[in-house]
Design an enzyme around this catalytic site. Structure first.
Site, mmCIF file in Angstrom:
data_model
loop_
_atom_site.group_PDB
_atom_site.id
_atom_site.type_symbol
_atom_site.label_atom_id
_atom_site.label_comp_id
_atom_site.label_asym_id
_atom_site.label_seq_id
_atom_site.Cartn_x
_atom_site.Cartn_y
_atom_site.Cartn_z
ATOM 1 N N ASP A 173 4.484 3.918 -13.090
ATOM 2 C CA ASP A 173 4.828 5.063 -12.724
ATOM 3 C C ASP A 173 5.173 5.174 -10.957
ATOM 4 O O ASP A 173 5.535 6.100 -10.556
ATOM 5 C CB ASP A 173 3.390 5.948 -12.517
ATOM 6 N N SER A 174 5.247 3.952 -10.485
ATOM 7 C CA SER A 174 5.974 3.462 -9.430
ATOM 8 C C SER A 174 7.457 4.215 -9.255
ATOM 9 O O SER A 174 8.182 4.470 -8.318
ATOM 10 C CB SER A 174 6.146 2.168 -8.787
ATOM 11 N N GLU A 214 -4.998 -4.343 -7.639
ATOM 12 C CA GLU A 214 -3.935 -3.980 -6.770
ATOM 13 C C GLU A 214 -4.445 -4.181 -5.206
ATOM 14 O O GLU A 214 -5.442 -3.407 -5.070
ATOM 15 C CB GLU A 214 -3.292 -2.540 -7.153
ATOM 16 N N LYS A 260 -1.141 1.500 -19.593
ATOM 17 C CA LYS A 260 -2.014 1.284 -18.408
ATOM 18 C C LYS A 260 -2.772 2.582 -17.640
ATOM 19 O O LYS A 260 -1.993 3.417 -17.466
ATOM 20 C CB LYS A 260 -1.312 0.364 -17.594
HETATM 21 N N1 LIG Z 1 8.258 0.080 -4.105
HETATM 22 C C1 LIG Z 1 7.090 -0.071 -4.494
HETATM 23 N N2 LIG Z 1 6.262 -1.093 -4.697
HETATM 24 C C2 LIG Z 1 4.954 -1.253 -4.863
HETATM 25 O O1 LIG Z 1 4.411 -2.144 -4.977
HETATM 26 C C3 LIG Z 1 4.377 -0.159 -4.991
HETATM 27 C C4 LIG Z 1 5.219 1.225 -4.901
HETATM 28 N N3 LIG Z 1 6.328 1.066 -4.537
HETATM 29 N N4 LIG Z 1 4.524 2.503 -5.153
HETATM 30 C C5 LIG Z 1 3.281 2.575 -5.977
HETATM 31 C C6 LIG Z 1 2.319 1.572 -5.266
HETATM 32 C C7 LIG Z 1 2.232 1.790 -3.781
HETATM 33 N N5 LIG Z 1 2.042 0.385 -3.177
HETATM 34 C C8 LIG Z 1 1.902 0.354 -1.645
HETATM 35 C C9 LIG Z 1 2.693 0.804 -0.903
HETATM 36 C C10 LIG Z 1 2.719 0.925 0.529
HETATM 37 C C11 LIG Z 1 1.680 -0.129 0.891
HETATM 38 C C12 LIG Z 1 2.017 -0.279 2.463
HETATM 39 O O2 LIG Z 1 2.800 -0.302 2.997
HETATM 40 N N6 LIG Z 1 0.638 -0.573 3.102
HETATM 41 C C13 LIG Z 1 0.719 -0.973 4.731
HETATM 42 C C14 LIG Z 1 0.647 0.388 5.365
HETATM 43 C C15 LIG Z 1 -0.700 1.314 4.978
HETATM 44 C C16 LIG Z 1 -0.618 2.490 5.706
HETATM 45 O O3 LIG Z 1 0.007 3.248 5.763
HETATM 46 O O4 LIG Z 1 -1.648 2.660 6.529
HETATM 47 C C17 LIG Z 1 -0.325 -1.954 4.975
HETATM 48 O O5 LIG Z 1 -0.147 -2.606 5.912
HETATM 49 O O6 LIG Z 1 -1.458 -1.986 4.371
HETATM 50 C C18 LIG Z 1 0.869 -0.990 0.060
HETATM 51 C C19 LIG Z 1 0.969 -0.581 -0.961
HETATM 52 C C20 LIG Z 1 2.337 -0.572 -4.174
HETATM 53 N N7 LIG Z 1 3.032 0.149 -5.142
HETATM 54 C C1 LIG Z 2 2.007 -1.483 -8.697
HETATM 55 C C2 LIG Z 2 1.782 -1.625 -10.244
HETATM 56 C C3 LIG Z 2 0.782 -2.200 -10.796
HETATM 57 C C4 LIG Z 2 2.178 -0.122 -10.809
HETATM 58 O O1 LIG Z 2 1.026 0.493 -11.315
HETATM 59 C C5 LIG Z 2 3.351 0.592 -10.857
HETATM 60 O O2 LIG Z 2 4.392 -0.033 -10.410
HETATM 61 O O3 LIG Z 2 3.282 1.781 -11.023
HETATM 62 MG MG LIG Z 3 1.290 2.591 -11.450
#
Ligand SMILES: Nc1nc(=O)c2c([nH]1)NC[C@@H]1CN(c3ccc(C(=O)N[C@@H](CCC(=O)O)C(=O)O)cc3)CN21
Ligand SMILES: CC(C)C(=O)C(=O)O
Ligand SMILES: [Mg+2]
Length: 265
Positions: free
Chosen positions: A44-45, A181, A112
């Site tokens: 769903d990303s 995750e 999932k």
């Molecule tokens: N392109 C993409 N890759 C992904 O792996 C992903 C998505 N989108 N969308 C759904 C989720 C969201 N995910 C994410 C997205 C951003 C952070 C991130 O940037 N975290 C930072 C900042 C957090 C904040 O905003 O405070 C961190 O340092 O933890 C982590 C997981 C993983 N998944």
């Molecule tokens: C980040 C993965 C595990 C996911 O659920 C997605 O891509 O939607």
């Molecule tokens: Mg997902």
């Protein structure tokens, strides 16, 4: 049926790393299957990387069904997994069952679900019906609003207990694997040792049974990727270069050249 089955994925635990990558359309799924990934995953990303939303909350069943269909047509060998989107399984077990069936009929081999303990009944029902289920705990992006963004999980005793509780509930309900995750690597290690089903990590370190990343992150197709994603190519630059050249050649009258058009005489 495709070559890679949930049973095979389960048998890989402790023997061979499980590889998984997202794909959202036909050409990318063809390549993911050709590369030999065990699981090709319609996540769903796609709401974020394909549709440009700021989170995954607006993804619909209709979108998941259309993208799953495209991916399923391409994949011959890998297991095709599809995410249940936000709102498609929380209201009732009945609704969850109906929506899981839609994804299976679109060509998925398994679905999932985010969460574990909260959806034990649904997972058990689906598995008994014959629909393989993968769970997902740690950072569950569908809780974006409550969490106040995407952050690492497992920093408190409560969070660690919740992750373990989810993984155990999924194992008990018959899920064939679980995504961990964005959790601390030592927490992921502990969970991996405590459950008999494979754990597939994303931002969860090396001590898990498999790894998954998002297509656009691996290929460098977007500007902002999570800190745990590794960019193996910079396709954004490549694409920009190619389309800019096409544009320039049109402006300069260089395209189309002789080999790309036909005259009658
Ligand atoms: N392109 C993409 N890759 C992904 O792996 C992903 C998505 N989108 N969308 C759904 C989720 C969201 N995910 C994410 C997205 C951003 C952070 C991130 O940037 N975290 C930072 C900042 C957090 C904040 O905003 O405070 C961190 O340092 O933890 C982590 C997981 C993983 N998944
Ligand atoms: C980040 C993965 C595990 C996911 O659920 C997605 O891509 O939607
Ligand atoms: Mg997902």
């Amino acid at each position: 049926m495709r070559e890679v089955t949930p049973k095979k994925i389960m048998e890989m635990k402790g023997r061979e790393k499980i590889t998984m990558i997202t794909a959202y359309d036909y050409p990318s799924a063809l390549l993911a299957d050709k590369a030999g990934f065990d699981i090709v995953f319609v996540g769903d990303s796609l709401g974020m990387v394909v549709y440009g939303d700021e989170n995954t909350l607006n993804v619909t069943m209709e979108q998941m069904v259309f993208h799953t269909r495209a991916v399923a047509k391409a994949v011959k060998r890998a297991l095709v997994l599809a995410d249940m989107p936000f709102g498609s399984y929380e209201v009732s077990v009945e609704e969850g069952v109906k929506n899981a069936i839609k994804l299976i009929q679109a060509g998925a081999d398994a679905v999932k679900i985010e969460g574990g303990a909260d959806h034990e009944k649904l997972v058990r029902k689906l598995v008994r019906m014959g629909i393989p289920v993968m769970g997902h705990t740690g950072l569950t992006p569908q809780r974006y609003l409550r969490l106040g963004g995407y952050r690492i999980m497992g920093g408190t005793d409560e969070e660690v207990e919740e992750i373990i509780r989810d993984a155990k509930a999924l194992e008990r309900a018959g899920a064939f694997a679980v995504v961990l995750e964005f959790v601390y690597a030592d927490v992921a290690k502990m969970v991996t040792e405590e459950v008999s089903i494979p754990t597939i990590g994303i931002g969860a370190g090396p001590w898990v049974d498999g790894q998954v990343l998002v297509w656009h992150d691996v290929l460098g197709l977007i500007d902002f990727s999570p800190p745990f994603a590794k960019r193996y190519a910079n396709l954004k630059e490549e694409v920009l270069k190619a389309i800019s050249e096409f544009r320039r050649e049109v402006k300069e009258g260089k395209f189309p050249g002789k080999e790309h058009y036909w005259t009658r005489g």
